[in-house]
Design a protein around this motif. Structure first.
Motif, PDB file in Angstrom:
ATOM      1  N   VAL A 144       0.795  -1.127  -0.074  1.00  0.00           N
ATOM      2  CA  VAL A 144      -0.088  -0.040  -0.145  1.00  0.00           C
ATOM      3  C   VAL A 144       0.928   1.349   0.082  1.00  0.00           C
ATOM      4  N   VAL A 145       1.797   1.232   0.782  1.00  0.00           N
ATOM      5  CA  VAL A 145       2.886   2.446   1.127  1.00  0.00           C
ATOM      6  C   VAL A 145       3.484   2.655  -0.356  1.00  0.00           C
ATOM      7  N   ALA A 146       3.904   1.505  -0.869  1.00  0.00           N
ATOM      8  CA  ALA A 146       4.844   1.552  -2.275  1.00  0.00           C
ATOM      9  C   ALA A 146       3.873   2.237  -3.583  1.00  0.00           C
ATOM     10  N   PHE A 147       2.740   1.854  -3.407  1.00  0.00           N
ATOM     11  CA  PHE A 147       1.792   2.522  -4.469  1.00  0.00           C
ATOM     12  C   PHE A 147       1.346   3.848  -4.212  1.00  0.00           C
ATOM     13  N   TYR A 148       1.153   3.983  -2.869  1.00  0.00           N
ATOM     14  CA  TYR A 148       0.688   5.571  -2.579  1.00  0.00           C
ATOM     15  C   TYR A 148       1.764   6.534  -2.540  1.00  0.00           C
ATOM     16  N   PHE A 149       3.069   6.143  -2.382  1.00  0.00           N
ATOM     17  CA  PHE A 149       4.203   7.096  -2.527  1.00  0.00           C
ATOM     18  C   PHE A 149       4.755   7.155  -3.872  1.00  0.00           C
ATOM     19  N   ASP A 150       4.124   6.325  -4.927  1.00  0.00           N
ATOM     20  CA  ASP A 150       4.467   6.043  -6.189  1.00  0.00           C
ATOM     21  C   ASP A 150       5.888   5.590  -6.287  1.00  0.00           C
ATOM     22  N   ARG A 151       6.198   4.540  -5.597  1.00  0.00           N
ATOM     23  CA  ARG A 151       7.474   3.985  -5.546  1.00  0.00           C
ATOM     24  C   ARG A 151       7.731   2.646  -6.537  1.00  0.00           C
TER      25      ARG A 151
END
Length: 420
Positions: free
Chosen positions: A37-44
Protein backbone atom coordinates in the motif's frame (compact mmCIF):
# COMPACT_ATOMS: atom_id res chain seq x y z
CA UNK A 1 9.66 10.33 12.32
CA UNK A 2 8.31 9.58 8.83
CA UNK A 3 6.93 6.60 6.95
CA UNK A 4 10.40 5.44 5.89
CA UNK A 5 11.56 5.36 9.49
CA UNK A 6 8.49 3.38 10.55
CA UNK A 7 8.87 0.88 7.71
CA UNK A 8 12.55 0.40 8.58
CA UNK A 9 11.77 -0.03 12.27
CA UNK A 10 9.27 -2.82 11.63
CA UNK A 11 11.50 -4.37 8.98
CA UNK A 12 14.25 -4.73 11.58
CA UNK A 13 11.82 -6.18 14.11
CA UNK A 14 10.77 -8.86 11.64
CA UNK A 15 14.39 -9.48 10.66
CA UNK A 16 15.49 -9.79 14.29
CA UNK A 17 14.00 -13.28 14.83
CA UNK A 18 13.40 -12.36 18.46
CA UNK A 19 9.86 -11.13 19.09
CA UNK A 20 6.28 -12.34 18.86
CA UNK A 21 5.77 -10.71 15.44
CA UNK A 22 8.32 -13.05 13.85
CA UNK A 23 6.33 -16.10 14.94
CA UNK A 24 3.09 -14.88 13.37
CA UNK A 25 2.54 -15.52 9.66
CA UNK A 26 -0.45 -13.20 9.86
CA UNK A 27 1.81 -10.40 11.12
CA UNK A 28 4.24 -11.00 8.23
CA UNK A 29 1.38 -10.91 5.75
CA UNK A 30 -0.01 -7.74 7.29
CA UNK A 31 3.38 -6.05 7.12
CA UNK A 32 3.80 -7.01 3.46
CA UNK A 33 0.33 -5.73 2.58
CA UNK A 34 1.12 -2.49 4.39
CA UNK A 35 4.33 -2.07 2.41
CA UNK A 36 2.52 -2.72 -0.87
CA UNK A 37 0.00 0.00 0.00
CA UNK A 38 2.80 2.42 0.94
CA UNK A 39 4.73 1.61 -2.25
CA UNK A 40 1.78 2.48 -4.48
CA UNK A 41 0.64 5.45 -2.38
CA UNK A 42 4.06 7.09 -2.61
CA UNK A 43 4.46 6.11 -6.25
CA UNK A 44 7.55 3.99 -5.61
CA UNK A 45 6.55 1.27 -8.08
CA UNK A 46 7.88 1.56 -11.62
CA UNK A 47 7.41 -0.74 -14.56
CA UNK A 48 11.03 -1.90 -14.45
CA UNK A 49 10.64 -2.74 -10.75
CA UNK A 50 7.73 -5.07 -11.49
CA UNK A 51 9.64 -6.65 -14.36
CA UNK A 52 12.66 -7.22 -12.13
CA UNK A 53 10.49 -8.84 -9.47
CA UNK A 54 8.82 -11.16 -11.97
CA UNK A 55 12.22 -12.20 -13.32
CA UNK A 56 13.39 -12.84 -9.75
CA UNK A 57 10.36 -15.05 -9.07
CA UNK A 58 10.95 -17.02 -12.26
CA UNK A 59 14.65 -17.61 -11.52
CA UNK A 60 14.01 -18.58 -7.91
CA UNK A 61 11.24 -21.07 -8.63
CA UNK A 62 13.06 -22.65 -11.57
CA UNK A 63 16.06 -23.09 -9.27
CA UNK A 64 14.20 -24.67 -6.36
CA UNK A 65 12.09 -26.84 -8.69
CA UNK A 66 15.18 -28.17 -10.45
CA UNK A 67 16.96 -29.11 -7.24
CA UNK A 68 13.72 -30.52 -5.79
CA UNK A 69 13.54 -32.95 -8.70
CA UNK A 70 17.26 -33.65 -8.40
CA UNK A 71 17.21 -34.33 -4.65
CA UNK A 72 13.95 -36.32 -4.83
CA UNK A 73 12.63 -35.10 -1.50
CA UNK A 74 9.01 -34.98 -0.25
CA UNK A 75 6.81 -32.16 -1.54
CA UNK A 76 6.90 -30.43 1.86
CA UNK A 77 10.49 -29.39 1.17
CA UNK A 78 9.43 -27.56 -2.00
CA UNK A 79 6.51 -25.92 -0.20
CA UNK A 80 8.89 -24.67 2.48
CA UNK A 81 11.14 -23.05 -0.14
CA UNK A 82 8.15 -21.41 -1.82
CA UNK A 83 6.90 -20.14 1.54
CA UNK A 84 10.35 -18.70 2.29
CA UNK A 85 10.16 -16.60 -0.87
CA UNK A 86 6.80 -15.05 -0.08
CA UNK A 87 7.79 -14.46 3.53
CA UNK A 88 11.45 -13.42 3.66
CA UNK A 89 12.31 -12.55 0.06
CA UNK A 90 9.12 -10.62 -0.69
CA UNK A 91 9.51 -8.63 2.53
CA UNK A 92 13.08 -7.75 1.58
CA UNK A 93 12.09 -6.75 -1.94
CA UNK A 94 9.23 -4.52 -0.80
CA UNK A 95 11.48 -2.85 1.75
CA UNK A 96 14.06 -2.03 -0.93
CA UNK A 97 11.33 -1.00 -3.36
CA UNK A 98 9.98 1.60 -0.93
CA UNK A 99 13.25 3.01 0.36
CA UNK A 100 15.46 2.46 -2.71
CA UNK A 101 18.39 4.91 -2.46
CA UNK A 102 17.38 5.74 1.12
CA UNK A 103 17.73 2.14 2.34
CA UNK A 104 21.16 2.26 3.96
CA UNK A 105 20.54 5.69 5.43
CA UNK A 106 17.44 4.60 7.31
CA UNK A 107 18.95 1.28 8.34
CA UNK A 108 21.82 3.15 9.98
CA UNK A 109 19.51 5.72 11.52
CA UNK A 110 17.08 3.24 13.06
CA UNK A 111 19.74 0.74 14.17
CA UNK A 112 21.74 3.52 15.83
CA UNK A 113 18.62 4.56 17.74
CA UNK A 114 17.93 0.96 18.74
CA UNK A 115 21.57 0.60 19.75
CA UNK A 116 21.27 3.61 22.05
CA UNK A 117 18.12 2.16 23.60
CA UNK A 118 19.86 -1.18 24.07
CA UNK A 119 22.75 0.43 25.92
CA UNK A 120 20.30 1.96 28.39
CA UNK A 121 18.56 -1.36 29.02
CA UNK A 122 21.91 -3.15 29.07
CA UNK A 123 22.94 -1.00 32.04
CA UNK A 124 19.59 -1.61 33.72
CA UNK A 125 19.85 -5.39 33.30
CA UNK A 126 22.74 -5.50 35.78
CA UNK A 127 20.43 -4.29 38.54
CA UNK A 128 19.44 -7.25 40.73
CA UNK A 129 19.99 -9.86 38.02
CA UNK A 130 17.81 -8.13 35.47
CA UNK A 131 14.71 -7.86 37.63
CA UNK A 132 13.55 -4.64 35.92
CA UNK A 133 13.97 -5.76 32.31
CA UNK A 134 12.41 -9.14 33.13
CA UNK A 135 9.43 -7.38 34.68
CA UNK A 136 9.01 -5.19 31.59
CA UNK A 137 9.36 -8.21 29.31
CA UNK A 138 6.93 -10.33 31.28
CA UNK A 139 4.36 -7.54 31.32
CA UNK A 140 4.71 -7.07 27.57
CA UNK A 141 4.57 -10.78 26.80
CA UNK A 142 1.50 -11.22 28.99
CA UNK A 143 -0.49 -9.24 26.41
CA UNK A 144 1.25 -10.60 23.31
CA UNK A 145 2.51 -14.19 23.45
CA UNK A 146 1.91 -15.17 27.08
CA UNK A 147 5.29 -16.88 27.22
CA UNK A 148 6.16 -17.71 30.81
CA UNK A 149 9.81 -18.49 30.14
CA UNK A 150 11.98 -18.02 33.21
CA UNK A 151 15.09 -17.51 31.10
CA UNK A 152 14.19 -15.44 28.03
CA UNK A 153 12.10 -12.32 27.60
CA UNK A 154 11.64 -9.80 24.79
CA UNK A 155 9.76 -6.53 24.49
CA UNK A 156 10.45 -5.64 20.84
CA UNK A 157 13.37 -3.25 21.35
CA UNK A 158 15.28 -5.38 23.84
CA UNK A 159 15.89 -9.02 24.69
CA UNK A 160 17.08 -10.35 28.03
CA UNK A 161 18.39 -13.87 28.47
CA UNK A 162 19.74 -15.02 31.83
CA UNK A 163 22.39 -17.10 30.05
CA UNK A 164 23.77 -13.86 28.56
CA UNK A 165 23.29 -11.78 31.69
CA UNK A 166 26.50 -9.81 31.06
CA UNK A 167 25.93 -9.26 27.33
CA UNK A 168 23.70 -7.00 25.26
CA UNK A 169 21.19 -8.80 23.00
CA UNK A 170 19.51 -5.60 21.85
CA UNK A 171 16.45 -6.19 19.68
CA UNK A 172 17.81 -9.53 18.36
CA UNK A 173 17.50 -13.04 19.71
CA UNK A 174 21.00 -13.14 21.21
CA UNK A 175 24.13 -10.95 21.58
CA UNK A 176 26.05 -12.42 18.64
CA UNK A 177 23.18 -11.71 16.25
CA UNK A 178 22.84 -8.19 17.61
CA UNK A 179 26.56 -7.70 17.09
CA UNK A 180 26.14 -8.78 13.46
CA UNK A 181 23.32 -6.29 12.85
CA UNK A 182 25.38 -3.54 14.47
CA UNK A 183 28.50 -4.34 12.48
CA UNK A 184 26.57 -4.22 9.22
CA UNK A 185 25.08 -0.88 10.28
CA UNK A 186 28.55 0.45 11.07
CA UNK A 187 29.73 -0.66 7.62
CA UNK A 188 26.75 1.05 5.97
CA UNK A 189 27.44 4.20 7.96
CA UNK A 190 31.06 4.25 6.83
CA UNK A 191 30.07 3.67 3.21
CA UNK A 192 27.68 6.61 3.21
CA UNK A 193 29.88 9.02 5.15
CA UNK A 194 33.33 8.60 3.64
CA UNK A 195 34.38 6.43 6.61
CA UNK A 196 34.20 9.36 9.01
CA UNK A 197 33.62 8.74 12.71
CA UNK A 198 30.32 10.51 13.29
CA UNK A 199 28.05 10.16 16.31
CA UNK A 200 26.27 7.14 14.83
CA UNK A 201 29.61 5.35 14.48
CA UNK A 202 30.43 5.96 18.14
CA UNK A 203 27.01 4.80 19.36
CA UNK A 204 27.07 1.65 17.24
CA UNK A 205 30.67 0.83 18.18
CA UNK A 206 29.88 1.23 21.87
CA UNK A 207 26.89 -1.08 21.49
CA UNK A 208 29.07 -3.66 19.71
CA UNK A 209 31.44 -3.67 22.68
CA UNK A 210 28.55 -4.53 25.00
CA UNK A 211 27.65 -7.65 22.98
CA UNK A 212 30.93 -9.36 23.96
CA UNK A 213 30.68 -11.25 20.65
CA UNK A 214 33.84 -12.84 19.26
CA UNK A 215 32.60 -12.77 15.67
CA UNK A 216 31.47 -9.16 15.93
CA UNK A 217 34.81 -8.11 17.41
CA UNK A 218 36.74 -9.84 14.63
CA UNK A 219 34.51 -8.31 11.96
CA UNK A 220 34.80 -4.82 13.44
CA UNK A 221 38.56 -5.20 13.67
CA UNK A 222 38.63 -5.92 9.93
CA UNK A 223 36.15 -3.10 9.28
CA UNK A 224 38.41 -0.55 10.93
CA UNK A 225 41.31 -1.88 8.91
CA UNK A 226 39.16 -1.30 5.81
CA UNK A 227 38.60 2.24 7.02
CA UNK A 228 42.35 2.62 7.48
CA UNK A 229 42.95 1.50 3.89
CA UNK A 230 40.16 3.57 2.32
CA UNK A 231 41.46 6.76 3.89
CA UNK A 232 44.59 6.31 1.77
CA UNK A 233 46.71 5.01 4.59
CA UNK A 234 49.03 2.06 4.51
CA UNK A 235 51.03 0.29 1.85
CA UNK A 236 51.60 -3.30 0.80
CA UNK A 237 54.02 -3.63 3.67
CA UNK A 238 51.30 -2.42 6.02
CA UNK A 239 48.85 -4.97 4.66
CA UNK A 240 51.34 -7.80 5.14
CA UNK A 241 52.13 -6.60 8.65
CA UNK A 242 48.42 -6.44 9.45
CA UNK A 243 47.85 -9.97 8.15
CA UNK A 244 50.71 -11.31 10.28
CA UNK A 245 49.51 -9.40 13.33
CA UNK A 246 45.95 -10.64 12.78
CA UNK A 247 47.12 -14.25 12.46
CA UNK A 248 49.23 -13.99 15.61
CA UNK A 249 46.60 -12.15 17.63
CA UNK A 250 43.74 -14.62 17.21
CA UNK A 251 45.38 -17.61 18.92
CA UNK A 252 47.18 -15.51 21.52
CA UNK A 253 44.50 -13.12 22.71
CA UNK A 254 42.78 -15.10 25.50
CA UNK A 255 39.29 -13.88 24.70
CA UNK A 256 39.58 -14.87 21.04
CA UNK A 257 42.07 -17.69 20.80
CA UNK A 258 41.05 -19.75 23.81
CA UNK A 259 37.39 -19.54 22.90
CA UNK A 260 37.97 -20.60 19.29
CA UNK A 261 40.25 -23.50 20.27
CA UNK A 262 37.86 -24.57 23.02
CA UNK A 263 34.90 -24.55 20.64
CA UNK A 264 36.78 -26.57 18.02
CA UNK A 265 37.95 -29.20 20.51
CA UNK A 266 34.47 -29.50 21.97
CA UNK A 267 32.98 -29.85 18.48
CA UNK A 268 35.25 -32.74 17.57
CA UNK A 269 34.46 -34.52 20.84
CA UNK A 270 30.72 -34.05 20.33
CA UNK A 271 30.78 -35.41 16.78
CA UNK A 272 32.60 -38.55 17.91
CA UNK A 273 29.83 -39.35 20.37
CA UNK A 274 26.85 -37.82 18.60
CA UNK A 275 24.74 -40.98 18.91
CA UNK A 276 25.29 -41.00 22.66
CA UNK A 277 24.44 -37.29 22.85
CA UNK A 278 21.37 -37.83 20.70
CA UNK A 279 19.99 -40.35 23.19
CA UNK A 280 20.65 -38.05 26.13
CA UNK A 281 19.13 -34.94 24.53
CA UNK A 282 16.07 -36.91 23.41
CA UNK A 283 15.52 -37.94 27.02
CA UNK A 284 15.67 -34.34 28.25
CA UNK A 285 13.69 -33.11 25.19
CA UNK A 286 16.36 -30.73 23.94
CA UNK A 287 18.41 -30.30 20.77
CA UNK A 288 22.10 -31.17 20.49
CA UNK A 289 23.85 -27.76 20.33
CA UNK A 290 26.47 -28.11 17.60
CA UNK A 291 28.97 -25.26 17.50
CA UNK A 292 30.51 -23.56 14.45
CA UNK A 293 32.95 -26.24 13.31
CA UNK A 294 30.82 -29.24 14.22
CA UNK A 295 27.95 -27.75 12.20
CA UNK A 296 30.12 -27.65 9.07
CA UNK A 297 31.33 -31.24 9.44
CA UNK A 298 27.91 -32.61 10.36
CA UNK A 299 26.06 -31.00 7.44
CA UNK A 300 28.73 -32.02 4.96
CA UNK A 301 28.53 -35.62 6.14
CA UNK A 302 24.75 -35.54 5.84
CA UNK A 303 24.38 -33.99 2.38
CA UNK A 304 27.74 -34.14 0.58
CA UNK A 305 27.28 -33.16 -3.12
CA UNK A 306 23.75 -31.86 -2.51
CA UNK A 307 25.31 -28.79 -0.91
CA UNK A 308 26.24 -27.43 -4.33
CA UNK A 309 22.61 -26.53 -5.11
CA UNK A 310 21.37 -26.81 -1.55
CA UNK A 311 18.75 -29.07 -0.04
CA UNK A 312 15.82 -27.04 1.25
CA UNK A 313 14.82 -24.31 3.64
CA UNK A 314 13.68 -27.05 6.04
CA UNK A 315 16.69 -29.31 5.55
CA UNK A 316 16.70 -30.29 9.23
CA UNK A 317 13.65 -32.49 8.61
CA UNK A 318 16.00 -34.75 6.65
CA UNK A 319 17.86 -35.97 9.72
CA UNK A 320 15.86 -34.73 12.71
CA UNK A 321 14.41 -38.15 13.52
CA UNK A 322 17.91 -39.54 13.90
CA UNK A 323 19.84 -36.50 15.15
CA UNK A 324 17.95 -33.60 16.68
CA UNK A 325 20.77 -31.07 16.36
CA UNK A 326 20.89 -27.29 16.45
CA UNK A 327 23.10 -25.77 13.72
CA UNK A 328 25.02 -22.61 14.64
CA UNK A 329 27.11 -21.90 11.55
CA UNK A 330 25.40 -19.29 9.39
CA UNK A 331 27.42 -19.93 6.24
CA UNK A 332 26.81 -23.67 6.30
CA UNK A 333 23.17 -23.11 7.19
CA UNK A 334 22.73 -20.91 4.12
CA UNK A 335 24.64 -23.30 1.84
CA UNK A 336 22.48 -26.21 2.98
CA UNK A 337 19.37 -24.16 2.27
CA UNK A 338 20.37 -22.52 -1.02
CA UNK A 339 23.62 -24.15 -2.04
CA UNK A 340 27.07 -22.90 -2.91
CA UNK A 341 25.39 -21.37 -5.96
CA UNK A 342 23.01 -19.38 -3.77
CA UNK A 343 25.86 -18.18 -1.56
CA UNK A 344 27.83 -17.06 -4.61
CA UNK A 345 24.86 -15.07 -5.92
CA UNK A 346 24.29 -13.38 -2.57
CA UNK A 347 27.96 -12.44 -2.15
CA UNK A 348 28.13 -11.24 -5.76
CA UNK A 349 25.16 -8.92 -5.27
CA UNK A 350 26.50 -7.76 -1.92
CA UNK A 351 29.88 -7.05 -3.51
CA UNK A 352 28.14 -5.18 -6.32
CA UNK A 353 26.45 -2.95 -3.77
CA UNK A 354 29.71 -2.29 -1.94
CA UNK A 355 31.49 -1.54 -5.22
CA UNK A 356 29.10 1.37 -5.76
CA UNK A 357 30.64 3.02 -2.71
CA UNK A 358 34.21 1.72 -2.73
CA UNK A 359 36.95 2.53 -5.22
CA UNK A 360 38.97 -0.68 -5.31
CA UNK A 361 38.25 -4.37 -5.50
CA UNK A 362 40.55 -4.83 -2.51
CA UNK A 363 38.06 -2.89 -0.38
CA UNK A 364 35.14 -4.91 -1.72
CA UNK A 365 36.95 -8.12 -0.76
CA UNK A 366 37.39 -6.80 2.79
CA UNK A 367 33.66 -6.05 2.90
CA UNK A 368 32.84 -9.58 1.78
CA UNK A 369 35.21 -10.99 4.41
CA UNK A 370 33.39 -8.97 7.07
CA UNK A 371 30.06 -10.48 6.06
CA UNK A 372 31.55 -13.98 5.99
CA UNK A 373 33.01 -13.57 9.48
CA UNK A 374 29.66 -12.43 10.83
CA UNK A 375 27.71 -15.21 9.13
CA UNK A 376 30.19 -17.88 10.23
CA UNK A 377 29.10 -17.17 13.77
CA UNK A 378 25.42 -16.38 13.29
CA UNK A 379 22.75 -17.60 10.80
CA UNK A 380 22.03 -14.14 9.40
CA UNK A 381 22.44 -14.72 5.66
CA UNK A 382 18.92 -16.07 5.23
CA UNK A 383 17.36 -13.19 7.18
CA UNK A 384 15.90 -10.11 5.43
CA UNK A 385 18.79 -7.94 6.68
CA UNK A 386 21.02 -9.84 4.23
CA UNK A 387 18.45 -10.81 1.59
CA UNK A 388 18.16 -7.09 0.74
CA UNK A 389 21.63 -7.34 -0.80
CA UNK A 390 20.03 -9.23 -3.68
CA UNK A 391 17.89 -6.21 -4.56
CA UNK A 392 19.83 -3.15 -3.42
CA UNK A 393 22.16 -2.91 -6.45
CA UNK A 394 19.10 -2.66 -8.69
CA UNK A 395 17.76 0.33 -6.78
CA UNK A 396 21.03 2.25 -6.53
CA UNK A 397 22.14 4.97 -8.91
CA UNK A 398 25.12 3.50 -10.69
CA UNK A 399 26.91 6.86 -10.93
CA UNK A 400 26.82 7.35 -7.16
CA UNK A 401 30.05 7.57 -5.16
CA UNK A 402 30.76 8.19 -1.49
CA UNK A 403 32.18 11.57 -2.40
CA UNK A 404 28.95 12.82 -3.96
CA UNK A 405 27.41 15.34 -1.60
CA UNK A 406 24.89 16.15 -4.34
CA UNK A 407 23.50 12.64 -3.94
CA UNK A 408 23.17 12.93 -0.19
CA UNK A 409 21.62 16.38 -0.28
CA UNK A 410 19.20 15.50 -3.07
CA UNK A 411 18.03 12.06 -1.98
CA UNK A 412 18.68 11.98 1.74
CA UNK A 413 17.87 15.64 2.39
CA UNK A 414 20.84 16.17 4.68
CA UNK A 415 22.02 19.59 5.71
CA UNK A 416 25.57 18.44 6.36
CA UNK A 417 27.45 15.79 4.39
CA UNK A 418 28.65 13.65 7.29
CA UNK A 419 25.89 13.84 9.82
CA UNK A 420 22.85 11.60 9.96
Amino acid sequence: MNIYYIITFFFLLFASKANFLVQSNLAWFGFEVSMIVVAFYFDRVKKKDVQFFLVSIAIYFIYILFRFKLNQLPIDYFKSDAFYFFKFVLTSYLFCLILKEKTLYYLVKVISHLALISIIFYIIQFYQNGVIVKAIGNAFESITVNDNSLRYTNFLVFTYDTIHYYRNSGFCWEPGAFGSFLTLALLFNFLMNDFKLNKEAFIITLAILTTVSTTAYLAVFLLFFLRYRVLNKGSKVTIIAFAILFAIAIPNVPFLGEKIVEIYDQDIRDLKRIEELSTYYDDVQRQIPLNRFASVIFLYEQFDWKLFLGVSNQYDEYYINEYNVNISNGIMDFITKFGVVGLFVLLWRYGTMCKVYLRKMEYVIYSIMILMILSFGEPILMLPICVIFIFLPTFKNQDFSTLSFKYRSEFLQLQRPNNL
